[in-house]
Enzyme design. Structure first.
Site, PDB file in Angstrom:
ATOM      1  N   HIS A 145     -19.419  -3.215  39.156  1.00  0.00           N
ATOM      2  CA  HIS A 145     -20.458  -2.243  39.506  1.00  0.00           C
ATOM      3  C   HIS A 145     -21.148  -1.809  38.213  1.00  0.00           C
ATOM      4  O   HIS A 145     -20.835  -0.771  37.641  1.00  0.00           O
ATOM      5  CB  HIS A 145     -19.835  -1.047  40.218  1.00  0.00           C
TER       6      HIS A 145
ATOM      7  N   GLU B 183     -21.926  -4.693  42.868  1.00  0.00           N
ATOM      8  CA  GLU B 183     -22.342  -3.466  43.526  1.00  0.00           C
ATOM      9  C   GLU B 183     -23.340  -2.720  42.650  1.00  0.00           C
ATOM     10  O   GLU B 183     -23.316  -2.831  41.428  1.00  0.00           O
ATOM     11  CB  GLU B 183     -21.139  -2.542  43.744  1.00  0.00           C
TER      12      GLU B 183
ATOM     13  N   HIS C 226     -13.099   2.385  48.315  1.00  0.00           N
ATOM     14  CA  HIS C 226     -13.139   3.667  47.615  1.00  0.00           C
ATOM     15  C   HIS C 226     -11.888   4.475  47.941  1.00  0.00           C
ATOM     16  O   HIS C 226     -11.709   4.938  49.066  1.00  0.00           O
ATOM     17  CB  HIS C 226     -14.381   4.498  47.929  1.00  0.00           C
TER      18      HIS C 226
END
Length: 238
Positions: free
Chosen positions: A43, A70, A191
Site C-alpha cells: 500500500h 492498494e 484490516h
C-alpha cells in the site's frame, strides 16, 4: 479455499526507520511466498513513508503469486498501477496523512469517479477491488461501478471480537458478503484480522476469496519467533 495475501508495509516501515536495506523487501516477499502465502500486498502512500513507489516496480519482477497494490487512486497512484500492472488493484479512500486506512468508500457518492477509474484499470487487464464498509447499500453501490471484487473493511469486526461480541460483530459482514455474492462480486477482506479472529471470520463469511493481512501477521511473527532468535544468539555467544 481462501487465499492469504501478506501485506509487507510494516517490513518497509522497519527498513525505512534505520536506512539501508534491512529487511530486504525483495528477499522477504520471495521468502513469504516460499512459506506458502498466495499473494503479496503493498500500500504505497504519496509520502512513501513505508512502501516506496520504486518498491512496487521492483516487487513486480519477483512476485510469482498474486500481486495486490492498494491505495487512493490519485493520478500518481493510477500511473504507478498502470505501469506495474499488478494482478489486482484495491481502491482505498484514505487521506494522504492517514496513519492507516480507516473507512470504506461511499460507493453512491463517488460512483462516477469509481466507474471511470475502474474502467481504466480493467481496460489494462488489472482486476479491481473496492474497499467498503459492511453496509449492504455500499455493496450494492459497488456493483454499479463495474468492480470485480469488494474488500470488506474488518476493523469493526476485530474490535467486537476482542470485546466478546463476536456474534453481533460478524452479522453485518455476513449480510454484506451474501449481497456481494448475489450481485456477482468477489469477496476479499482485511484490516485487523489476526490469528485470534481469522478462523471465526472465515467460518462465517461465505464465498471469501482472499484476506490481506499485514500489521497483525508481522507483529505475531516477531513475537512467536523471538524466543528462537534469542536462543540462536545465546548459542553463538557460548
Amino acid at each position: 479455499m481462501t487465499k492469504l495475501s501478506v501485506n509487507i508495509n510494516k517490513l518497509a516501515t522497519l527498513r525505512n526507520s534505520r536506512g539501508g536495506n534491512v529487511p530486504n523487501l525483495i528477499t522477504s516477499a520471495k521468502d513469504i511466498e516460499s512459506f506458502g502465502a498466495e499473494g503479496i500486498t503493498i500500500h504505497p502512500r504519496p509520502d512513501e513513508r513505508h512502501i516506496r513507489y520504486q518498491d512496487a516496480r521492483d516487487l513486480k519482477k519477483v512476485v510469482t503469486t498474486e500481486y495486490n497494490i492498494e491505495g487512493n487512486p490519485i493520478p500518481k497512484f493510477i500511473d504507478l498501477v498502470l505501469e506495474v500492472k499488478p494482478t489486482q488493484v484495491t481502491l482505498v479512500p484514505d487521506a494522504e496523512d492517514a496513519i492507516t486506512s480507516n473507512a470504506g468508500w461511499d460507493t453512491l457518492k463517488h460512483k462516477d469517479f469509481l466507474v471511470d477509474v475502474i474502467k481504466t484499470f480493467k481496460e489494462n487487464g488489472i482486476r479491481t477491488s473496492i474497499f467498503v464498509d459492511p453496509d449492504v447499500k455500499m455493496v450494492q453501490g459497488a456493483a454499479e461501478t463495474g468492480t470485480d471484487r469488494i474488500e470488506l473493511y474488518t476493523e469493526s469486526f476485530a474490535h467486537d471480537f476482542a470485546q466478546g461480541n463476536k456474534e453481533a460483530g460478524i452479522k453485518p459482514f455476513v449480510d454484506a458478503a451474501q449481497m456481494a455474492h448475489e450481485l456477482g462480486l468477489g469477496i476479499n477482506a482485511g484490516h485487523d484480522l489476526s490469528l485470534d479472529n481469522i478462523k471465526y471470520f472465515k467460518a462465517h463469511i461465505p464465498h471469501l476469496l482472499e484476506v490481506s493481512i499485514g500489521h497483525a501477521l508481522i507483529c505475531e511473527s516477531i513475537y512467536l519467533g523471538i524466543e528462537n532468535v534469542v536462543n540462536m544468539y545465546l548459542d553463538r555467544l557460548k
